[in-house]
Every structure is written in C-alpha cells, then in structure tokens.
Design a protein around this motif. Structure first.
Motif, PDB file in Angstrom:
ATOM      1  N   PRO A 126       0.831  -1.219   0.000  1.00  8.08           N
ATOM      2  CA  PRO A 126       0.000   0.000   0.000  1.00  8.08           C
ATOM      3  C   PRO A 126       0.857   1.257   0.000  1.00  8.08           C
ATOM      4  O   PRO A 126       1.848   1.346   0.733  1.00  8.08           O
ATOM      5  CB  PRO A 126      -0.808  -0.135   1.301  1.00  8.08           C
ATOM      6  CG  PRO A 126      -0.878  -1.603   1.540  1.00  8.08           C
ATOM      7  CD  PRO A 126       0.427  -2.158   1.054  1.00  8.08           C
ATOM      8  N   SER A 127       0.491   2.210  -0.850  1.00  9.73           N
ATOM      9  CA  SER A 127       1.315   3.407  -1.031  1.00  9.73           C
ATOM     10  C   SER A 127       1.524   4.180   0.261  1.00  9.73           C
ATOM     11  O   SER A 127       2.566   4.825   0.442  1.00  9.73           O
ATOM     12  CB  SER A 127       0.682   4.328  -2.080  1.00  9.73           C
ATOM     13  OG  SER A 127      -0.597   4.762  -1.653  1.00  9.73           O
TER      14      SER A 127
ATOM     15  N   VAL B 140       6.899   8.691   2.509  1.00 11.98           N
ATOM     16  CA  VAL B 140       7.120   9.479   3.724  1.00 11.98           C
ATOM     17  C   VAL B 140       5.989  10.503   3.846  1.00 11.98           C
ATOM     18  O   VAL B 140       5.284  10.788   2.863  1.00 11.98           O
ATOM     19  CB  VAL B 140       8.495  10.184   3.678  1.00 11.98           C
ATOM     20  CG1 VAL B 140       9.620   9.162   3.602  1.00 11.98           C
ATOM     21  CG2 VAL B 140       8.573  11.155   2.509  1.00 11.98           C
ATOM     22  N   PRO B 141       5.786  11.063   5.038  1.00 15.40           N
ATOM     23  CA  PRO B 141       4.698  12.037   5.215  1.00 15.40           C
ATOM     24  C   PRO B 141       4.735  13.197   4.231  1.00 15.40           C
ATOM     25  O   PRO B 141       3.689  13.675   3.794  1.00 15.40           O
ATOM     26  CB  PRO B 141       4.900  12.510   6.660  1.00 15.40           C
ATOM     27  CG  PRO B 141       5.507  11.332   7.347  1.00 15.40           C
ATOM     28  CD  PRO B 141       6.419  10.711   6.319  1.00 15.40           C
ATOM     29  N   ALA B 142       5.930  13.674   3.851  1.00 17.34           N
ATOM     30  CA  ALA B 142       6.033  14.789   2.905  1.00 17.34           C
ATOM     31  C   ALA B 142       5.461  14.444   1.540  1.00 17.34           C
ATOM     32  O   ALA B 142       5.071  15.330   0.775  1.00 17.34           O
ATOM     33  CB  ALA B 142       7.492  15.217   2.761  1.00 17.34           C
ATOM     34  N   ASP B 143       5.390  13.150   1.220  1.00 14.21           N
ATOM     35  CA  ASP B 143       4.843  12.705  -0.063  1.00 14.21           C
ATOM     36  C   ASP B 143       3.420  12.173   0.075  1.00 14.21           C
ATOM     37  O   ASP B 143       2.898  11.554  -0.855  1.00 14.21           O
ATOM     38  CB  ASP B 143       5.737  11.627  -0.671  1.00 14.21           C
ATOM     39  CG  ASP B 143       7.115  12.159  -1.030  1.00 14.21           C
ATOM     40  OD1 ASP B 143       7.215  13.361  -1.335  1.00 14.21           O
ATOM     41  OD2 ASP B 143       8.090  11.374  -0.997  1.00 14.21           O
ATOM     42  N   GLY B 144       2.820  12.380   1.240  1.00 13.63           N
ATOM     43  CA  GLY B 144       1.434  11.977   1.432  1.00 13.63           C
ATOM     44  C   GLY B 144       1.224  10.610   2.046  1.00 13.63           C
ATOM     45  O   GLY B 144       0.079  10.122   2.107  1.00 13.63           O
TER      46      GLY B 144
ATOM     47  N   GLY C 250      14.924   7.316   7.919  1.00 16.90           N
ATOM     48  CA  GLY C 250      14.703   6.710   6.612  1.00 16.90           C
ATOM     49  C   GLY C 250      13.241   6.489   6.295  1.00 16.90           C
ATOM     50  O   GLY C 250      12.828   6.555   5.136  1.00 16.90           O
ATOM     51  N   SER C 251      12.452   6.240   7.317  1.00 18.56           N
ATOM     52  CA  SER C 251      11.031   5.944   7.093  1.00 18.56           C
ATOM     53  C   SER C 251      10.160   7.190   7.076  1.00 18.56           C
ATOM     54  O   SER C 251       9.020   7.134   6.623  1.00 18.56           O
ATOM     55  CB  SER C 251      10.516   4.981   8.172  1.00 18.56           C
ATOM     56  OG  SER C 251      10.609   5.560   9.465  1.00 18.56           O
ATOM     57  N   LEU C 252      10.692   8.324   7.547  1.00 24.92           N
ATOM     58  CA  LEU C 252       9.859   9.529   7.687  1.00 24.92           C
ATOM     59  C   LEU C 252      10.337  10.746   6.895  1.00 24.92           C
ATOM     60  O   LEU C 252       9.579  11.700   6.719  1.00 24.92           O
ATOM     61  CB  LEU C 252       9.762   9.921   9.171  1.00 24.92           C
ATOM     62  CG  LEU C 252       9.122   8.894  10.107  1.00 24.92           C
ATOM     63  CD1 LEU C 252       9.214   9.353  11.552  1.00 24.92           C
ATOM     64  CD2 LEU C 252       7.670   8.629   9.729  1.00 24.92           C
ATOM     65  N   CYS C 253      11.595  10.738   6.410  1.00 26.10           N
ATOM     66  CA  CYS C 253      12.156  11.933   5.762  1.00 26.10           C
ATOM     67  C   CYS C 253      12.414  11.700   4.274  1.00 26.10           C
ATOM     68  O   CYS C 253      12.729  10.579   3.870  1.00 26.10           O
ATOM     69  CB  CYS C 253      13.464  12.336   6.446  1.00 26.10           C
ATOM     70  SG  CYS C 253      13.272  12.741   8.196  1.00 26.10           S
TER      71      CYS C 253
END
Length: 464
Positions: free
Chosen positions: A141-142, A147-151, A363-366
């Motif tokens: 799933p996308s 990351v949050p910055a990409d939705g 790595g998972s958030l930025c």
C-alpha cells in the motif's frame, strides 16, 4: 570549562592499543568493507537522479570530479588513519589537533554523514524492493512506502531493513564481516551483469546532448555524488579491530576507492547510453533502463544485486557511527554506558541500538533527497577538516612515524581542500544566492550541538 582541551598523540595510541574490541580484520576484509560501504545507493539510485536533473550523460564527469577529490582526500585520510589507528576517526584526529569542542562538533557531523547516509540508503533499498515485488504481482500500500512529505504514513520497508541490519551488527563484527563479504560478491556480480546486459544496447545517439544543463550543474551533480563515496571513511573507524592497521588501512582505503570510482564512471556511461537521461529519475534507474531495453532477466538480477549492495552500505554506515560514538563515550564526553561492550558478542550494542533506531526513523519519515544532501555535506565538512589536520600534523608532529605518507602533501591537501570547499559551497547556496534548506539545517544542527556541549560542560562539569 576548557573548550580547547586537547588529547595527546601518545595517549590516543595507548588507548587504541589496549581497547576492548577484537582485532580480527585483515587487508582483504577492509577492501570488501570499503566496497561494501561505498558501492550502493550511489550507483544504483543517485546515478539516475543526477543524470536526469543535473548532468545528463556527463554524470561520468560528475563521478570523476567527486571521485578524484575523494582520492586526494583518501591519501590524507590514510596518513592520519595509520598514524592514529583509532576507531574514533575524524573525531579523535580533531581532539588531538584542535581540542574538545571541535572534536564534539565533528562527532555531530559524523551523525549527519553516516546516520543520515544509512537512512537515505534505506529509502533507495525500499524502491528496489518495491520494483521486485511489483514484478511478482505484489504491491505494498502506497501509504506504507511514502514518507509524510509525499502523502504517506511511513516508508515501512526502509524502517525494516535498518532494524534487521542493526540486529546483525548487535551479534558482533565477525558475523557482520562474513555477511558483508557475501553481499559484496553478489553486488559485484549484479554490476557485471548490468555491464554485460547493457553493452549490446548502447547507442551513441543517447550522448548527443552530453551536457544538457551546463557544466555548472555537472559540478552540482558531483557535490551530490559525494554521498556515493562516503563509505571509505568508515575503514578508518575499524582501526582498533585490524590485525595490522598501518598496512591494512592503507590498502583498504585506496584500493576500494579507486575500484569504486572506475565502476561508477563505467556504469554512468552505460546507463545514459542505453536510455535517454530524462527517463532515469526514479528509485531503480539501472533495473528500469534494462527493462526498457527488454532485458528483464538482467533487470531482475541487477535489482537483486542493488538490494544486497545497499544492505552492505547500511551495515557499514551503522558500524562506523557506532564505533565512533563508542570512542566518544569512552573518552567521557557522553555517558559511560554508551561505551559498554556486549559480554558475549563484543559489540558496542548500546550505540548500535541508538543509531539503528535513529536511522530507521529518519529513513522511514524523511525525504530521500534531503537525507542524501545532508549526508553529502557532512562528508565534505569531514574531508575539509581531515586535509587541514594532515597539514597541521606535518608541522606539529614532524618526527612521528608514518607508515603511509601522503605524496606531495602540500599540493594534494590544498587541492582537496579547495575542491571540497567549492563543492560544499554549491550545496550551501541555492540558485538564488541564498542559504539552501540543507545548509540552514546544518547551521541549526551545529548551533544545537554546541549549546548541548555548553550545557554539558556547565552542569556536569566534565564528569559524565
């Protein structure tokens, strides 16, 4: 409160000789160690990004500029690493040369260089894993790969690979070295597969617009590609675990860096020769280029090798930062519990756990590009300090035995200094002449860690 209290050269050598880490690494281990830490996201991900956005087919020139600068720096690095075979790397060299505050700041720069590097590489690793799973008909799933910055919520595969690598390192460097060697051979096999598969599809017409964005952007591309070379500095951080550090570190740093530069230039030329550079801005450019040319088997092999390659880069980055902060804690600048070694596995398991967690979260958030730029800028600052120190020690410590001597040091070191300063400037200043976002982040970072040092000095009085 003495900001510039220095460690003596003799005390560093004495501590390194009686350190608690096992000495089980040889020259061949360090060459594989270097290749494991260098060849990864640079060749498998950044080649495409830099070609598409900055250099075009001249990505080869970008690699030559970055690699040539790194080779000059490596000559200086090798002289220091053999003079002071300590796992503290640039942190310890700075402590001897300039004093405690500069050593503290350089320790914080190593977090940017290595911790952020592991985080950025995990994002590239995630991209290749997704491409393989997609080929097999399975899609994550996308929301769990963005990351949050990409939705999205988080990049879950990036988090998982760092957690796994951290667990491997927890069990000590003997097993880590074996795993690294296996993955390096798989990675090199994938690179040879790419060369073999891509060569028949090479078209010189793809090089017609060789420098599409101008030479200034070729240099900008080189400054970003510094990220692809930073792994060689981790060899210096393994000094206390080498059987013969003076000989083995020299061989490990120079051989691995020269081989990596040659490989990067070759791959950059081939990938832009089999597909238009504008199509390479994705997370798996080498595999994508082969797939476009109907080489699906080669694409799958390259994707598998990329996953192995980036795993080794994550491993070596976390290894390096854990050893450096083990030394910082051993020196008393951080809590002593950070210098604990595991009673069974002989690994600095506390620092491994801390930095694995930090890297996994980053790595998972930025965003990947910000992480890569910060790591590249951290490496450039590291290199600038290294070449200054090697020249300073020629005056301050002229009679110290040097098993490796940087040739024509007062030509090589200033050249490396000027090149590194210029490439760092290219990333610090944006196109409008203002301080770039990564540049601002590094300035804020250094201010914060300086304030932490002041607080530590005032309230803890150098007795952590």
């Amino acid at each position: 409160m003495n900001f510039f209290k220095q460690k003596s050269f003799e005390s560093v050598k004495e501590i390194a000789n009686i350190g608690g880490l096992n000495k089980n690494l040889g020259a061949f281990d360090l060459i594989l160690f270097g290749l494991g830490g260098i060849i990864g996201t640079g060749v498998f991900v950044l080649t495409g990004l830099v070609a598409a956005k900055y250099s075009g087919p001249a990505v080869m020139l970008s690699y030559i500029i970055a690699g040539g600068t790194c080779i000059f720096v490596a000559l200086a690095y090798t002289e220091l690493a053999t003079m002071l075979p300590t796992s503290g790397s640039v942190y310890t060299y700075s402590y001897v040369a300039f004093g405690e505050i500069i050593a503290w700041l350089m320790g914080s720069i190593m977090i940017l260089e290595l911790c952020f590097m592991a985080a950025a590489v995990s994002a590239g690793w995630s991209g290749y894993v997704q491409s393989i799973l997609k080929t097999a008909g399975f899609t994550i799933p996308s929301m769990l790969v963005k990351v949050p910055a990409d939705g999205g919520i988080m990049n879950l595969p990036a988090f998982c690979i760092i957690a796994i690598v951290g667990l491997i390192l927890y069990f000590g460097n003997k097993d880590s070295v074996k795993i690294n060697a296996i993955l390096v051979f798989i990675k090199m096999g994938a690179i040879f597969t790419f060369v073999f598969s891509a060569t028949p599809h090479f078209k010189i017409s793809n090089w017609t617009d060789f420098i599409p964005f101008g030479f200034d952007n070729v240099v900008m591309g080189a400054s970003i590609l510094f990220f692809a070379f930073t792994g060689f500095s981790n060899i210096a951080a393994s000094a206390e675990e080498c059987r013969n550090p003076k000989r083995d570190i020299t061989i490990g740093i120079i051989v691995s860096l020269v081989l990596a530069t040659l490989i990067y230039v070759l791959i950059g030329g081939l990938v832009t020769g089999i597909i238009n550079f504008s199509e390479l801005n994705n997370q798996h450019p080498l595999a994508h280029a082969l797939a476009i040319n109907d080489s699906n088997i080669g694409s799958a092999i390259v994707a598998t090798g990329a996953i192995c390659g980036m795993t080794t880069v994550i491993m070596i980055s976390l290894y390096g930062i854990s050893r450096i902060f083990y030394v910082i804690a051993r020196d008393g600048l951080l809590p002593k519990f950070l210098a604990k070694l595991h009673p069974k596995h002989d690994s600095p398991y506390v620092t491994i756990g801390i930095f694995s967690t930090i890297s996994a979260l980053l790595g998972s958030l930025c965003p990947f590009e910000i992480l890569g730029q910060l790591s590249s800028m951290g490496a450039l600052i590291d290199y600038i300090v290294i070449v200054i120190i090697v020249m300073l020690f020629r005056f301050k410590l002229p009679n110290v035995s040097r098993s490796f001597t940087c040739p024509v040091v007062f030509i090589v070191a200033p050249a490396a200094f000027l090149a590194s300063m210029y490439l760092l400037f290219k990333q610090f200043i944006d196109n409008s002449g203002n301080l770039s976002t990564p540049g601002k982040m590094i300035v804020y970072w250094l201010v914060v860690v300086f304030m932490l040092y002041v607080v530590r000095s005032i309230f803890i009085k150098n007795k952590i």
